[in-house]
Design an enzyme around this catalytic site. Sequence first.
Site, PDB file in Angstrom:
ATOM      1  N   GLY A  45       0.796  -1.233   0.000  1.00 27.96           N
ATOM      2  CA  GLY A  45       0.000   0.000   0.000  1.00 27.96           C
ATOM      3  C   GLY A  45       0.822   1.273   0.000  1.00 27.96           C
ATOM      4  O   GLY A  45       0.324   2.341   0.344  1.00 27.96           O
ATOM      5  N   GLU A  52      10.296   5.112  -4.841  1.00 25.83           N
ATOM      6  CA  GLU A  52      10.540   4.064  -5.845  1.00 25.83           C
ATOM      7  C   GLU A  52      11.590   4.512  -6.857  1.00 25.83           C
ATOM      8  O   GLU A  52      12.041   3.724  -7.675  1.00 25.83           O
ATOM      9  CB  GLU A  52       9.244   3.716  -6.590  1.00 25.83           C
ATOM     10  CG  GLU A  52       8.260   2.875  -5.776  1.00 25.83           C
ATOM     11  CD  GLU A  52       8.576   1.381  -5.837  1.00 25.83           C
ATOM     12  OE1 GLU A  52       9.490   0.988  -6.562  1.00 25.83           O
ATOM     13  OE2 GLU A  52       7.900   0.619  -5.117  1.00 25.83           O
ATOM     14  N   ARG A 310       2.523  -9.608  -8.899  1.00 25.07           N
ATOM     15  CA  ARG A 310       2.422  -8.295  -9.547  1.00 25.07           C
ATOM     16  C   ARG A 310       2.345  -8.500 -11.063  1.00 25.07           C
ATOM     17  O   ARG A 310       3.092  -9.321 -11.600  1.00 25.07           O
ATOM     18  CB  ARG A 310       3.671  -7.442  -9.255  1.00 25.07           C
ATOM     19  CG  ARG A 310       4.065  -7.331  -7.816  1.00 25.07           C
ATOM     20  CD  ARG A 310       5.411  -6.592  -7.742  1.00 25.07           C
ATOM     21  NE  ARG A 310       5.930  -6.487  -6.394  1.00 25.07           N
ATOM     22  CZ  ARG A 310       6.782  -7.337  -5.835  1.00 25.07           C
ATOM     23  NH1 ARG A 310       7.200  -8.395  -6.524  1.00 25.07           N
ATOM     24  NH2 ARG A 310       7.222  -7.135  -4.603  1.00 25.07           N
ATOM     25  N   ASN A 337       3.242  -0.622  -8.741  1.00 27.12           N
ATOM     26  CA  ASN A 337       2.577   0.634  -8.384  1.00 27.12           C
ATOM     27  C   ASN A 337       1.080   0.658  -8.669  1.00 27.12           C
ATOM     28  O   ASN A 337       0.509   1.721  -8.869  1.00 27.12           O
ATOM     29  CB  ASN A 337       3.263   1.791  -9.126  1.00 27.12           C
ATOM     30  CG  ASN A 337       4.677   1.981  -8.618  1.00 27.12           C
ATOM     31  OD1 ASN A 337       4.878   2.328  -7.457  1.00 27.12           O
ATOM     32  ND2 ASN A 337       5.646   1.711  -9.462  1.00 27.12           N
ATOM     33  N   ILE A 339      -1.453   0.091  -6.724  1.00 27.91           N
ATOM     34  CA  ILE A 339      -2.283   0.744  -5.689  1.00 27.91           C
ATOM     35  C   ILE A 339      -2.173   2.251  -5.906  1.00 27.91           C
ATOM     36  O   ILE A 339      -3.176   2.961  -5.964  1.00 27.91           O
ATOM     37  CB  ILE A 339      -1.793   0.373  -4.269  1.00 27.91           C
ATOM     38  CG1 ILE A 339      -1.684  -1.143  -4.109  1.00 27.91           C
ATOM     39  CG2 ILE A 339      -2.667   1.012  -3.208  1.00 27.91           C
ATOM     40  CD1 ILE A 339      -2.949  -1.913  -4.194  1.00 27.91           C
ATOM     41  N   LYS A 518       9.313  35.575 -15.990  1.00 22.82           N
ATOM     42  CA  LYS A 518       7.892  35.197 -15.996  1.00 22.82           C
ATOM     43  C   LYS A 518       7.540  34.878 -14.548  1.00 22.82           C
ATOM     44  O   LYS A 518       8.060  33.908 -13.969  1.00 22.82           O
ATOM     45  CB  LYS A 518       7.665  33.985 -16.897  1.00 22.82           C
ATOM     46  CG  LYS A 518       6.217  33.562 -16.878  1.00 22.82           C
ATOM     47  CD  LYS A 518       5.963  32.353 -17.754  1.00 22.82           C
ATOM     48  CE  LYS A 518       4.494  31.981 -17.602  1.00 22.82           C
ATOM     49  NZ  LYS A 518       4.262  30.556 -17.629  1.00 22.82           N
ATOM     50  N   GLY A 606      -3.013  26.257 -20.938  1.00 25.10           N
ATOM     51  CA  GLY A 606      -4.275  25.596 -21.238  1.00 25.10           C
ATOM     52  C   GLY A 606      -4.548  25.401 -22.719  1.00 25.10           C
ATOM     53  O   GLY A 606      -5.472  24.676 -23.085  1.00 25.10           O
ATOM     54  N   SER A 628       2.582  22.369 -22.736  1.00 23.71           N
ATOM     55  CA  SER A 628       2.143  20.965 -22.708  1.00 23.71           C
ATOM     56  C   SER A 628       1.642  20.466 -24.056  1.00 23.71           C
ATOM     57  O   SER A 628       1.947  19.346 -24.458  1.00 23.71           O
ATOM     58  CB  SER A 628       1.011  20.794 -21.691  1.00 23.71           C
ATOM     59  OG  SER A 628       1.398  21.312 -20.467  1.00 23.71           O
TER      60      SER A 628
HETATM   61  C1  LIG Z   1       3.866  -8.157  -2.648  1.00 23.19           C
HETATM   62  C2  LIG Z   1       3.305  -6.981  -3.384  1.00 23.19           C
HETATM   63  C3  LIG Z   1       3.500  -5.711  -2.888  1.00 23.19           C
HETATM   64  C4  LIG Z   1       2.989  -4.611  -3.556  1.00 23.19           C
HETATM   65  N1  LIG Z   1       3.131  -3.355  -3.015  1.00 23.19           N
HETATM   66  C5  LIG Z   1       2.600  -2.295  -3.656  1.00 23.19           C
HETATM   67  C6  LIG Z   1       2.688  -1.004  -3.085  1.00 23.19           C
HETATM   68  O1  LIG Z   1       3.233  -0.812  -1.989  1.00 23.19           O
HETATM   69  N2  LIG Z   1       2.186   0.060  -3.771  1.00 23.19           N
HETATM   70  C7  LIG Z   1       1.559  -0.107  -4.977  1.00 23.19           C
HETATM   71  O2  LIG Z   1       1.126   0.881  -5.548  1.00 23.19           O
HETATM   72  N3  LIG Z   1       1.441  -1.342  -5.538  1.00 23.19           N
HETATM   73  C8  LIG Z   1       1.945  -2.428  -4.906  1.00 23.19           C
HETATM   74  N4  LIG Z   1       1.837  -3.673  -5.457  1.00 23.19           N
HETATM   75  C9  LIG Z   1       1.306  -3.793  -6.825  1.00 23.19           C
HETATM   76  C10 LIG Z   1      -0.207  -3.796  -6.883  1.00 23.19           C
HETATM   77  O3  LIG Z   1      -0.735  -4.611  -5.883  1.00 23.19           O
HETATM   78  C11 LIG Z   1      -0.645  -4.270  -8.253  1.00 23.19           C
HETATM   79  O4  LIG Z   1       0.005  -3.524  -9.254  1.00 23.19           O
HETATM   80  C12 LIG Z   1      -2.149  -4.095  -8.454  1.00 23.19           C
HETATM   81  O5  LIG Z   1      -2.855  -4.716  -7.398  1.00 23.19           O
HETATM   82  C13 LIG Z   1      -2.569  -4.687  -9.782  1.00 23.19           C
HETATM   83  O6  LIG Z   1      -3.953  -4.514  -9.894  1.00 23.19           O
HETATM   84  P1  LIG Z   1      -4.787  -5.290 -11.011  1.00 23.19           P
HETATM   85  O7  LIG Z   1      -6.209  -4.924 -10.814  1.00 23.19           O
HETATM   86  O8  LIG Z   1      -4.159  -5.079 -12.327  1.00 23.19           O
HETATM   87  O9  LIG Z   1      -4.539  -6.826 -10.669  1.00 23.19           O
HETATM   88  P2  LIG Z   1      -5.017  -7.631  -9.426  1.00 23.19           P
HETATM   89  O10 LIG Z   1      -5.183  -6.736  -8.250  1.00 23.19           O
HETATM   90  O11 LIG Z   1      -4.089  -8.777  -9.258  1.00 23.19           O
HETATM   91  O12 LIG Z   1      -6.455  -8.166  -9.860  1.00 23.19           O
HETATM   92  C14 LIG Z   1      -6.640  -9.036 -10.945  1.00 23.19           C
HETATM   93  C15 LIG Z   1      -7.991  -9.740 -10.772  1.00 23.19           C
HETATM   94  O13 LIG Z   1      -8.360 -10.343 -12.016  1.00 23.19           O
HETATM   95  C16 LIG Z   1      -8.979 -11.564 -11.734  1.00 23.19           C
HETATM   96  N5  LIG Z   1      -8.915 -12.452 -12.911  1.00 23.19           N
HETATM   97  C17 LIG Z   1      -7.788 -12.970 -13.464  1.00 23.19           C
HETATM   98  N6  LIG Z   1      -8.132 -13.742 -14.530  1.00 23.19           N
HETATM   99  C18 LIG Z   1      -9.475 -13.687 -14.634  1.00 23.19           C
HETATM  100  C19 LIG Z   1     -10.408 -14.266 -15.532  1.00 23.19           C
HETATM  101  N7  LIG Z   1     -10.003 -15.052 -16.533  1.00 23.19           N
HETATM  102  N8  LIG Z   1     -11.711 -14.004 -15.370  1.00 23.19           N
HETATM  103  C20 LIG Z   1     -12.145 -13.195 -14.376  1.00 23.19           C
HETATM  104  N9  LIG Z   1     -11.299 -12.633 -13.488  1.00 23.19           N
HETATM  105  C21 LIG Z   1      -9.976 -12.867 -13.617  1.00 23.19           C
HETATM  106  C22 LIG Z   1      -8.201 -12.112 -10.571  1.00 23.19           C
HETATM  107  O14 LIG Z   1      -8.979 -13.100  -9.903  1.00 23.19           O
HETATM  108  C23 LIG Z   1      -7.980 -10.852  -9.739  1.00 23.19           C
HETATM  109  O15 LIG Z   1      -9.018 -10.683  -8.829  1.00 23.19           O
HETATM  110  C24 LIG Z   1       2.290  -4.798  -4.781  1.00 23.19           C
HETATM  111  C25 LIG Z   1       2.078  -6.094  -5.272  1.00 23.19           C
HETATM  112  C26 LIG Z   1       2.573  -7.168  -4.568  1.00 23.19           C
HETATM  113  C27 LIG Z   1       2.304  -8.551  -5.090  1.00 23.19           C
HETATM  114  C1  LIG Z   2       5.973  26.414 -19.124  1.00 23.89           C
HETATM  115  C2  LIG Z   2       5.028  27.353 -18.551  1.00 23.89           C
HETATM  116  O1  LIG Z   2       5.334  28.478 -18.293  1.00 23.89           O
HETATM  117  C3  LIG Z   2       3.689  26.851 -18.243  1.00 23.89           C
HETATM  118  O2  LIG Z   2       3.518  27.013 -16.903  1.00 23.89           O
HETATM  119  C4  LIG Z   2       2.720  27.619 -19.052  1.00 23.89           C
HETATM  120  O3  LIG Z   2       1.802  28.221 -18.256  1.00 23.89           O
HETATM  121  C5  LIG Z   2       2.161  26.831 -20.170  1.00 23.89           C
HETATM  122  O4  LIG Z   2       1.005  26.120 -19.904  1.00 23.89           O
HETATM  123  P1  LIG Z   2       0.607  24.858 -20.810  1.00 23.89           P
HETATM  124  O5  LIG Z   2       1.542  23.782 -20.407  1.00 23.89           O
HETATM  125  O6  LIG Z   2      -0.832  24.573 -20.461  1.00 23.89           O
HETATM  126  O7  LIG Z   2       0.783  25.259 -22.241  1.00 23.89           O
END
Ligand SMILES: Cc1cc2nc3c(=O)[nH]c(=O)nc-3n(C[C@H](O)[C@H](O)[C@H](O)COP(=O)(O)OP(=O)(O)OC[C@H]3O[C@@H](n4cnc5c(N)ncnc54)[C@H](O)[C@@H]3O)c2cc1C
Ligand SMILES: CC(=O)[C@@H](O)[C@H](O)COP(=O)(O)O
Length: 680
Positions: A45, A52, A310, A337, A339, A518, A606, A628
Amino acid sequence: MTQEILIIGSGAIGLSLAVELKLRGASVTVKSRNFREAAVHAAAGMIAPQAEGIPSGPMLELCLRSRQMYPEWTRKLAEISGLAIEYWPCGILAPVVDGTTPDFAREPAREPVKSRVGIARSGLPAYWMDGDAVREYQPGLGTEVTGGWWFPEDGQVDNQMLARSLWVAAQTLGVNLQEGSAVESIERQDGQVVGVRTRDGIDRAYRYVLATGAWFEELLPVPVSPKKGQMLSVRVPQGEKSPLQRVLFGPGIYIVPRRNGQIIIGATSEDVGFTPGNTPSGMKGLLDRAIGMYPALENYPIEEFWWGFRPATPDELPILGASDWSNLTLATGHYRNGILLAPISAKLLADSILEGKTDPLLKQFSVRRFDRRVAQSNTIATPTNHYRSMSSNLTSPTASSIAFATPSALATAPENLLEIAGRQFQSRLMTGSGKYTDFDRMRQSIAASGCQIVTVAVRRVQTNAPGHEGLAEALDWSKQWMLPNTAGCKTAEEAIRVARLGREMAKLLGQEDNNFVKLEVIPDPHYLLPDPIGTLEAAGQLVKEGFAVLPYINADPMLARRLEDVGCATVMPLGSPIGSGQGIQTAANIRIIIESAKVPVVVDAGIGTPSEAAQAMEMGADAVLINSAIALAQNPPVMAKAMGMAVEAGRLAYLAGRIPVKERASASSPQTGTIASTVS
Ligand SMILES: Cc1cc2nc3c(=O)[nH]c(=O)nc-3n(C[C@H](O)[C@H](O)[C@H](O)COP(=O)(O)OP(=O)(O)OC[C@H]3O[C@@H](n4cnc5c(N)ncnc54)[C@H](O)[C@@H]3O)c2cc1C
Ligand SMILES: CC(=O)[C@@H](O)[C@H](O)COP(=O)(O)O
């Protein structure tokens, strides 16, 4: 076929999207093979784009946008589900151990180190502490810790609570949640998905989203593979107060203290397919590293261990957006990442599915990057190659470029030049220098745009923020006029200080007489709206110090007048929030500013398309500033060229004078003297 959107997968990504789509009025079904196996339950989480060490670029931008969404997103989910979600922006301390200094700490802090605590080089808040300082800050660290980085804006969420809350929120909103429904295949025909097969038959929908995490490849041949992570938790002994109030993120280990006394320790990263279970070596490695970093843990009772998978792609970046099938959206590959990235993924995908809006950022995560066929054909049309062929057309004296010479000459005639603080410019387009993927692309784009003024974020250059390392030196300042800006300053005092640094920077880069600044005073990180009072205050001071001040403001005619009164060289009202690409939302006020201003009016921020740039110029703006829309376009140099042309077209249209708008039609050819009327 119903108008239903069918999501396959009920993990962090599938459920977040289901909730978002439902909140926007869509009808949604989620097919979930097994909610419990989702990685969302196994995670730590952490909300940790900085800890990272994600390098600057689209992924960091995606992560930062998502981190910013977290407080409001979790609040909303908790309100809908009635279940609390512990989102804790506790900050992350990244201790550094001898010999394992992470990349972001390799160079010493540039700014002077105040006692033992230094400010980081990154433009994002990050602080370096030496060994003594880090121990003072976090008592109890192991002897091997030699220093550490403090990332105050990273944090954590209790992912178990989040998962429950997402599920209940989806249920409460009326998402059709089908737990235990495994999709066996996706039926495709004529470039479309026509149904998904489960053991009970075929289900059909109007649109489909594949969000099956690490199991993605089972249904579609896209390179996503499982990266196993083993974890464990200990608990602070009863009666003791937790000594940890922030996440510790060391080399190969993280320690995440929850507010309830649980301490999560993770994680391994293993290529072992879907092999289940915890292993002694996995657990030993985690415990050794965790105790090394924070020795008190060795006596805490172990509570639980677990593992998860993951979803990893070859480049470790997510896959988001369109597929080869017109009604199938892909959402996976969030790897470490998912979550963190759940809210932004849900938002961008919902924008694309329901409103057909494709955020430029989304394009960076297209599955097409793995498609060999597409990749090959893309090489013919990559931005650089395409730009090269286009620019050679443009520079050769073709008939059309000769024919175009007359109006261009009109736009650049002496009486029509843009004049700011006594300096004249032929081009009325100013560009930014941020957000480009690389310096080559930036240089090509700036050249293609034909602009003569380029703004540079002084603070980010000074601190070597990601993407800004060496930026100022990367441009040829004999060809461009530098417009140092005070981006990142929240108060008048900061902006004044940074403006002075900017003047020094311009001098160092050979523009001895450059006194332009600016002025941006932006305390609001969400909408990046400028502070009118701070801006006026700083402008007054900077004018007194001899600066030519170009203040970035909301489109407020009274403020524009006050800034002009204190001696600003221009006013720069925003069209819409920076980077939003929403175009000119403030047209009515900008018209008033243009009508009354005696200094040049530069529409800044914008602008998303060339037509919007032309619109600003047709309204009578003296110039526009665009960043942008160029830097994040699929082909920045070509977009830059288009923007340059649009600004010129808009200026010419303004000089030419448009026809009045009439209520009735008025025929283009004479109504009398026609053959019929002559005969009769
Ligand atoms: C140990 C660990 C630590 C982590 N720590 C972090 C962290 O600190 N911060 C962070 O941002 N991220 C973290 N992550 C990563 C994060 O958990 C995942 O990137 C994220 O949960 C992926 O989400 P998802 O919905 O793609 O997949 P998942 O959450 O894995 O969900 C996939 C779902 O699809 C379902 N599914 C699969 N196949 C089928 C099918 N054929 N039919 C129907 N359903 C299916 C599965 O049952 C499952 O429920 C961590 C992951 C792990 C494993
Ligand atoms: C680079 C700069 O000065 C920005 O802050 C500017 O305001 C441009 O905005 P956009 O990225 O929306 O074009």
